[in-house]
Every structure is written in C-alpha cells, then in structure tokens.
Design a protein around this motif. Structure first.
Motif, mmCIF file in Angstrom:
data_model
loop_
_atom_site.group_PDB
_atom_site.id
_atom_site.type_symbol
_atom_site.label_atom_id
_atom_site.label_comp_id
_atom_site.label_asym_id
_atom_site.label_seq_id
_atom_site.Cartn_x
_atom_site.Cartn_y
_atom_site.Cartn_z
ATOM 1 N N CYS A 81 -33.593 47.748 -45.744
ATOM 2 C CA CYS A 81 -33.677 49.153 -45.327
ATOM 3 C C CYS A 81 -34.615 49.933 -46.248
ATOM 4 C CB CYS A 81 -32.295 49.799 -45.331
ATOM 5 S SG CYS A 81 -31.271 49.313 -43.927
ATOM 6 N N ARG A 82 -34.511 49.690 -47.558
ATOM 7 C CA ARG A 82 -35.402 50.370 -48.497
ATOM 8 C C ARG A 82 -36.858 49.985 -48.226
ATOM 9 N NH1 ARG A 82 -32.748 48.349 -53.286
ATOM 10 N NH2 ARG A 82 -30.646 48.756 -52.634
ATOM 11 N N GLN A 83 -37.104 48.698 -47.988
ATOM 12 C CA GLN A 83 -38.474 48.251 -47.717
ATOM 13 C C GLN A 83 -38.998 48.875 -46.426
ATOM 14 O OE1 GLN A 83 -37.943 44.002 -47.677
ATOM 15 N NE2 GLN A 83 -38.380 43.785 -49.862
ATOM 16 N N GLN A 84 -38.159 48.914 -45.386
ATOM 17 C CA GLN A 84 -38.602 49.504 -44.117
ATOM 18 C C GLN A 84 -38.813 51.007 -44.258
ATOM 19 O OE1 GLN A 84 -35.843 48.198 -41.087
ATOM 20 N NE2 GLN A 84 -36.771 46.159 -40.979
ATOM 21 N N SER A 85 -38.000 51.653 -45.087
ATOM 22 C CA SER A 85 -38.175 53.085 -45.321
ATOM 23 C C SER A 85 -39.510 53.346 -46.015
ATOM 24 C CB SER A 85 -37.022 53.613 -46.175
ATOM 25 O OG SER A 85 -37.229 54.965 -46.504
ATOM 26 N N MET A 86 -39.828 52.506 -46.999
ATOM 27 C CA MET A 86 -41.124 52.651 -47.685
ATOM 28 C C MET A 86 -42.270 52.362 -46.721
ATOM 29 S SD MET A 86 -40.116 50.984 -51.414
ATOM 30 C CE MET A 86 -41.750 50.421 -51.660
ATOM 31 N N ASP A 87 -42.120 51.321 -45.891
ATOM 32 C CA ASP A 87 -43.160 51.004 -44.907
ATOM 33 C C ASP A 87 -43.356 52.160 -43.938
ATOM 34 O OD1 ASP A 87 -43.455 48.522 -46.085
ATOM 35 O OD2 ASP A 87 -42.356 47.428 -44.527
ATOM 36 N N LEU A 88 -42.259 52.786 -43.519
ATOM 37 C CA LEU A 88 -42.335 53.910 -42.581
ATOM 38 C C LEU A 88 -43.048 55.101 -43.225
ATOM 39 C CD1 LEU A 88 -41.597 55.058 -39.811
ATOM 40 C CD2 LEU A 88 -39.399 55.774 -40.786
ATOM 41 N N LYS A 89 -42.787 55.354 -44.500
ATOM 42 C CA LYS A 89 -43.475 56.448 -45.195
ATOM 43 C C LYS A 89 -44.978 56.184 -45.256
ATOM 44 C CE LYS A 89 -39.593 57.900 -48.072
ATOM 45 N NZ LYS A 89 -39.006 57.921 -49.418
ATOM 46 N N VAL A 90 -45.334 54.944 -45.594
ATOM 47 C CA VAL A 90 -46.761 54.594 -45.675
ATOM 48 C C VAL A 90 -47.407 54.732 -44.302
ATOM 49 C CG1 VAL A 90 -48.372 52.680 -46.078
ATOM 50 C CG2 VAL A 90 -46.483 53.102 -47.685
ATOM 51 N N LEU A 91 -46.730 54.223 -43.271
ATOM 52 C CA LEU A 91 -47.265 54.283 -41.905
ATOM 53 C C LEU A 91 -47.368 55.740 -41.443
ATOM 54 C CD1 LEU A 91 -48.219 52.700 -39.451
ATOM 55 C CD2 LEU A 91 -45.845 52.586 -38.689
ATOM 56 N N THR A 92 -46.379 56.549 -41.757
ATOM 57 C CA THR A 92 -46.418 57.971 -41.384
ATOM 58 C C THR A 92 -47.593 58.672 -42.060
ATOM 59 O OG1 THR A 92 -44.021 57.994 -41.116
ATOM 60 C CG2 THR A 92 -45.093 60.131 -41.382
ATOM 61 N N ALA A 93 -47.790 58.387 -43.315
ATOM 62 C CA ALA A 93 -48.922 58.997 -44.047
ATOM 63 C C ALA A 93 -50.240 58.542 -43.440
ATOM 64 C CB ALA A 93 -48.847 58.621 -45.518
ATOM 65 N N PHE A 94 -50.329 57.275 -43.093
ATOM 66 C CA PHE A 94 -51.549 56.735 -42.493
ATOM 67 C C PHE A 94 -51.839 57.406 -41.159
ATOM 68 C CE2 PHE A 94 -53.709 53.683 -39.751
ATOM 69 C CZ PHE A 94 -54.835 53.403 -40.495
ATOM 70 N N VAL A 95 -50.795 57.502 -40.316
ATOM 71 C CA VAL A 95 -50.968 58.121 -38.996
ATOM 72 C C VAL A 95 -51.353 59.587 -39.164
ATOM 73 C CG1 VAL A 95 -49.735 58.837 -36.898
ATOM 74 C CG2 VAL A 95 -49.470 56.504 -37.776
ATOM 75 N N ALA A 96 -50.701 60.278 -40.088
ATOM 76 C CA ALA A 96 -51.009 61.698 -40.303
ATOM 77 C C ALA A 96 -52.442 61.865 -40.777
ATOM 78 C CB ALA A 96 -50.030 62.295 -41.317
ATOM 79 N N GLU A 97 -52.917 60.986 -41.630
ATOM 80 C CA GLU A 97 -54.287 61.078 -42.166
ATOM 81 C C GLU A 97 -55.311 60.806 -41.088
ATOM 82 O OE1 GLU A 97 -56.927 58.378 -45.150
ATOM 83 O OE2 GLU A 97 -54.898 58.892 -45.836
ATOM 84 N N HIS A 98 -55.035 59.849 -40.237
ATOM 85 C CA HIS A 98 -56.016 59.484 -39.216
ATOM 86 C C HIS A 98 -55.923 60.294 -37.935
ATOM 87 C CE1 HIS A 98 -56.532 56.095 -41.928
ATOM 88 N NE2 HIS A 98 -57.762 56.001 -41.413
#
Length: 103
Positions: A81-98
């Motif tokens: 869950c912690r790993q998926q939460s971190m992955d989701l944060k990274v993916l959210t930041a990526f989507v927001a940036e692009h």
C-alpha cells in the motif's frame, strides 16, 4: 459341667469371631473392588485429559502458525500500500505536469 459351659461359650465366641471375620473379609473385598473401579476410572480420566491436552496443543500450534502467517501477510500488504501510494503520487505529479497548458 463347668468345663462344658466354658467350651460352649468359647465355641459361641469363636462363631461370632468367624462371622465378624467373614463380614470384614466381605467388606474388604467390596472396598478392593471399589478401589479397582475408581483406579480404572481415574486412569481413563487421566488418559482423556492427556488426549485433550495433546489435541489442544496441536490446535494451538496450528492457530499460532496461521496467526504468524496473517501478521506477515498484513505487513506485506502495508508495504504494498505504501509503495502504491508513492507510485500514485509520482503518477499524479507527472499527469499534472504534462496536462498543464504550455505557455
């Protein structure tokens, strides 16, 4: 005669003593039988208690192992869950940036 009376009295006392001895021997036999029955019952109860203890000990061992497995699984799930939460944060930041409009 006096001697015959004494002999008769001794014979009566002997018969009374024999009757008391026979009664005591009967009681002793009954007590021995009861003791044997109680000993058998006590032995059976001890065997049953040992069997139940062994069964419960095996059950406790199995349940302890199951609990250990569940705790380990819970720990693994928390890590995922912690790993998926971190992955989701990274993916959210990526989507927001692009997806932001380019200036």
């Amino acid at each position: 005669s006096r001697r015959e009376a004494e002999l008769l009295q001794c014979a009566e006392q002997l018969e009374i003593a024999r009757a008391k001895l026979a009664e005591a021997q009967g009681l002793l036999g009954a007590l021995r039988a009861q003791d044997s029955q109680r000993g058998g019952a006590l032995s059976a109860a001890a065997e049953a208690a040992t069997r139940m203890h062994d069964e419960h000990e095996e059950e406790v061992t199995c349940l302890s192992e199951k609990l250990r497995q569940l705790i380990e699984e819970n720990s693994d799930l928390k890590i995922m869950c912690r790993q998926q939460s971190m992955d989701l944060k990274v993916l959210t930041a990526f989507v927001a940036e692009h997806s932001a409009p380019s200036a």
